[in-house]
Design a protein around this motif. Structure first.
Motif, PDB file in Angstrom:
ATOM      1  N   LEU A 191       0.837  -1.194   0.000  1.00 44.95           N
ATOM      2  CA  LEU A 191       0.000   0.000   0.000  1.00 44.95           C
ATOM      3  C   LEU A 191       0.874   1.246   0.000  1.00 44.95           C
ATOM      4  N   PRO A 192       0.384   2.343  -0.563  1.00 47.45           N
ATOM      5  CA  PRO A 192       1.161   3.591  -0.553  1.00 47.45           C
ATOM      6  C   PRO A 192       1.450   4.075   0.871  1.00 47.45           C
ATOM      7  N   GLU A 193       2.482   4.890   1.003  1.00 46.99           N
ATOM      8  CA  GLU A 193       2.933   5.333   2.317  1.00 46.99           C
ATOM      9  C   GLU A 193       1.855   6.110   3.070  1.00 46.99           C
ATOM     10  N   ARG A 194       1.012   6.824   2.342  1.00 48.81           N
ATOM     11  CA  ARG A 194      -0.075   7.573   2.979  1.00 48.81           C
ATOM     12  C   ARG A 194      -0.937   6.646   3.854  1.00 48.81           C
ATOM     13  N   LEU A 195      -1.060   5.379   3.439  1.00 48.83           N
ATOM     14  CA  LEU A 195      -1.825   4.405   4.220  1.00 48.83           C
ATOM     15  C   LEU A 195      -0.912   3.563   5.103  1.00 48.83           C
ATOM     16  N   SER A 196       0.123   2.931   4.500  1.00 45.69           N
ATOM     17  CA  SER A 196       0.937   1.966   5.249  1.00 45.69           C
ATOM     18  C   SER A 196       1.666   2.617   6.414  1.00 45.69           C
ATOM     19  N   ASN A 197       2.130   3.848   6.229  1.00 44.36           N
ATOM     20  CA  ASN A 197       2.852   4.534   7.303  1.00 44.36           C
ATOM     21  C   ASN A 197       2.050   5.690   7.871  1.00 44.36           C
ATOM     22  N   GLY A 198       0.780   5.787   7.421  1.00 42.96           N
ATOM     23  CA  GLY A 198      -0.049   6.898   7.856  1.00 42.96           C
ATOM     24  C   GLY A 198      -1.343   6.431   8.500  1.00 42.96           C
TER      25      GLY A 198
END
Length: 770
Positions: free
Chosen positions: A333-340
């Protein structure tokens, strides 16, 4: 070519507009198809050919294939295309094979059925369906053709006479010659993707063309880049996916339970970037459950953001899982989701799918309930930090939460441990290694992973949460993806029995395999000289765990039903299970769809493939990093253990780094060696001296090749003694002309039994494979 429209116009030569309209509708057609459609004969056919030549010269028509034509800028409904370009976001574009310059490139749209195998890569040849979309042409994959075996990932080697591409795959022999003109601007050591050109050459290197430059073999990140491209691991995200991710917002409390007052905490590796699970435990105050515990496991609610049918969902399914390397991660998943939004960060509100589990004083789970809610993590701890606190060394973070959070967690785990011990899951030990990178991207050290009680606590709580997910979906009669692990095959059990016989351990081949039986064997040998080899052989006896829409249980965990629920940030299988729970429990409109239920078998097959793709890429990268780490120590001596015995040599794993390398059979002695697969040994045909699995040996590092990950060792230890129960050697033709003992007549002194042969012997064939 495409079959022309069935509706036939009046016979006669069409005008230019009518001909173009026909081709626009047909997609592409050959001259004979056009003539047949319009009923043309004789002179009209000649006139048609002249009209086509004129339209082609004006640029109104373009060639499609050897004989076909299409309106300029158009593509046929179905065609064969090559992957020719990858943009900065990782999107791939294809171009129709054997088409004129007017044929547009088309965006390759990933297939989501799981039936077309691994994702395509640069240079692949594909059968695709072409569709004209609002933003241009799209190519939808039907199947991969023969492009994969015609690609070589290699290193540029330049000389005045020629430019070669040497493969990075140790198993490949395809060294390619490429034209000097193609290699302009490339340097010696550049990593490239090349295609094998078709030709008539039968001898010497094949001809090739360079498709893409990837990096340089000296780059600190070369190992992971090679692994990514070699195994076709998808990288990056499309613009549509990034935009969808950026527009996601934290859900409100509507339709959710407020769990923010429950002091859930995350416990993860020190370098973890995302936190997808949190835990909390408290004593059960119910008088009917004296000594019991309530355990909460809260998981990021990825399903709230990644909904069926979206671009986010399509690319997540295509990737199947995240892929982890020592220096980087290719996330699902994109960082906006995976790390956000999906990362359970300390002190921040997060959407969650949580399960409340109840255990009695004997560690038996007596009930559970799933909740879709809003939570807030009360602390972020590392495994080492939590373990140090429990061991009596709290810090500023763990000190204040010892009584309220950490002690209850450990007490609940010790209670759960009683149930685990009764269940008796398989207790194979694995010696995992961890590569620590320096800030500049180089290898700082290679360390053995230490197994802490904190690791086992989180593992057991996640296992129980996964069991709850499978049980709930079965109870609600909702289809799901199981994580299944079949029992070992009868053939593997017989092979295990044959090996155990060689070390004097009894094993009833006819008795069914159970985890308790394996664990008993491990316990009996744990303190002896054969501990590591027995552990290794039992590990190799096991089947590989997979995903399946059909349940066969999980042998290794000794569970009747099991599903992956706890890591939806990095595994698509877990996201499917979350959607199933949402549907089964009526927790929202973003649950599993009827279409997904119908596709579960193909989804299971696909995520098994992507998991194995990632595992292979991670393993290859690890081999290359270790080879780079050891490159400066060629000539050094190491201790290790024989972990593999094959006809072509011995695989040795070094104690210091866990690196695996080969001792070629040709370097073992002045005699032929045969492979005894029953006892996992190489046996000298003349002397009977043996190299056996599990032996501790001393080796010298002869070669370390970072670009391939290959390590080559020289054996310094002596072989083991002859098996007194083994039959005498039957040397046949190879014994003729040899003296007693089987050593050569001439060329030097006869080496002592068990010793290394003298060098420079003429007429001696060393260690020939059979």
């Amino acid at each position: 070519m495409t079959k022309p429209p069935s509706k036939r116009p009046p016979a006669g030569l069409p005008d230019r507009e009518t001909l173009l309209a026909f081709l626009r509708e047909a997609g592409a057609a050959e001259k004979t198809d056009i003539a047949r459609h319009f009923g043309l004969k004789g002179g009209d056919r000649r006139a048609l050919r002249e009209m086509i030549r004129e339209l082609e010269a004006e640029g109104a028509l373009g060639k499609r294939g050897r004989k076909g034509f299409s309106e300029a800028g158009a593509l046929p409904p179905v065609g064969v295309a090559d992957v020719v370009e990858r943009d900065i976001d990782g999107e791939m574009y294809v171009r129709l094979v054997e088409a004129s310059a007017d044929a547009p490139r088309a965006l390759l749209v990933p297939d989501n059925s799981g039936k077309t195998g691994p994702a395509p890569g640069m240079g692949d040849r594909l059968l695709v369906k072409f569709v004209r979309g609002a933003d241009g042409w799209e190519a939808r994959l039907v199947k991969k053709l023969d492009g994969e075996r015609n690609r070589v990932l290699g290193v540029i080697r330049k000389s005045n006479r020629e430019v070669r591409v040497e493969p990075v795959d140790r198993r490949s022999k395809d060294v390619l010659l490429v034209p000097h003109a193609q290699a302009e601007g490339l340097k010696d050591g550049d990593l490239v993707l090349a295609a094998i050109e078709k030709g008539d050459q039968r001898y010497g290197p094949k001809r090739g063309k360079i498709l893409e430059t990837i990096g340089h073999e000296g780059d600190a990140r070369a190992a992971s880049l090679i692994a990514i491209h070699a195994h076709g691991v998808p990288t990056g995200f499309s613009e549509a996916v990034e935009q969808e991710a950026e527009h996601q917002e934290l859900p409100s409390l509507k339709g959710r339970e407020d769990l923010r007052d429950i002091p859930l905490i995350t416990i993860d590796p020190q370098d973890a970037r995302d936190h997808d699970d949190a835990v909390y435990a408290q004593r059960d105050e119910d008088p009917k459950n004296p000594g019991g515990w309530i355990v909460w496991v809260a998981i990021a609610d990825v399903a709230a953001y990644v909904r069926p049918g979206t671009a986010l969902d399509r690319e997540a399914r295509d990737k199947g899982n995240s892929t982890y390397f020592p220096d980087r991660v290719e996330p699902m998943l994109p960082e906006r989701l995976s790390n956000g939004l999906c990362s359970l960060k300390e002190g921040e509100n997060r959407a969650t799918m949580a399960v409340r589990m109840v255990f009695d004083k004997d560690g038996r789970k007596t009930g559970h309930k799933f909740v879709r809610g809003l939570m807030r993590s009360h602390a972020k701890l590392s495994y080492e930090q939590a373990q140090a606190a429990i061991d009596g060394n709290p810090d500023d973070t763990t000190g204040p939460i010892m009584e309220a959070i950490l002690y209850p967690l450990w007490n609940a785990y010790h209670c759960m441990l009683k149930g685990r011990l009764k269940r008796s899951p398989l207790q194979i030990e694995s010696a995992e290694r961890r590569i620590r990178m320096t800030p500049d991207g180089h290898i700082g050290s290679i360390e053995k992973r230490v197994s802490l009680e904190a690791h086992r606590l989180i593992e057991e709580m996640m296992i129980q949460a996964n069991v709850c997910a499978a049980e709930t979906l079965e109870q609600k009669k909702t289809p799901l993806l199981y994580r299944v692990h079949d029992a070992p095959s009868q053939e593997k059990l017989f092979n295990l029995g044959d090996f155990l016989q060689t070390i004097g351990k009894p094993w009833n081949k006819g008795e069914p395999a159970t985890t308790k039986r394996f664990n008993k064997l491990l316990d009996e040998t744990r303190e002896g000289e054969h501990a590591e080899v027995v552990n290794e052989v039992i590990l190799r006896t096991q089947m590989q765990a997979i995903y399946s829409a059909e349940n066969v249980g999980h042998f290794g965990l000794n569970l009747d039903r099991y599903a992956h629920f706890t890591s939806p940030i990095r595994r698509y299988s877990d996201l499917i299970v979350h959607r199933g729970l949402i549907r089964a429990l009526g927790l929202g409109k973003d649950g599993l769809t009827d279409r997904e239920i119908a596709e579960l078998p193909s989804i299971a097959e696909h995520v098994v493939l992507t998991e194995r793709r990632s595992m292979a890429a991670e393993r290859d990268a690890m081999d290359r990093y270790i080879a780079a780490f050891l490159e400066d120590r060629v000539g050094a001596t190491f201790t290790g253990r024989i972990t593999g015995v094959t006809r072509f040599g011995l695989f040795v794993r070094l104690d210091e780094t866990g690196a695996d390398g080969l001792v070629p059979v040709s370097s073992l002695g002045n005699e032929y060696f045969t492979h005894d697969d029953r006892s996992h040994a190489l046996v000298g045909e003349r002397s009977g001296l043996r190299w056996t699995l599990g032996r501790t040996v001393e080796v010298r590092l002869r070669e370390a090749t970072p670009v391939t990950g290959g390590l080559l060792f020289e054996m310094l230890s002596e072989p083991g003694p002859r098996d007194p129960n083994a039959p005498s050697a039957r040397l046949g033709m190879r014994a003729r002309g040899d003296k007693a003992g089987g050593y050569p007549k001439r060329g030097g002194p006869r080496p002592r039994d068990g010793g290394k042969p003298s060098g420079g012997l003429k007429g001696v064939r060393k260690g020939k494979r059979r």
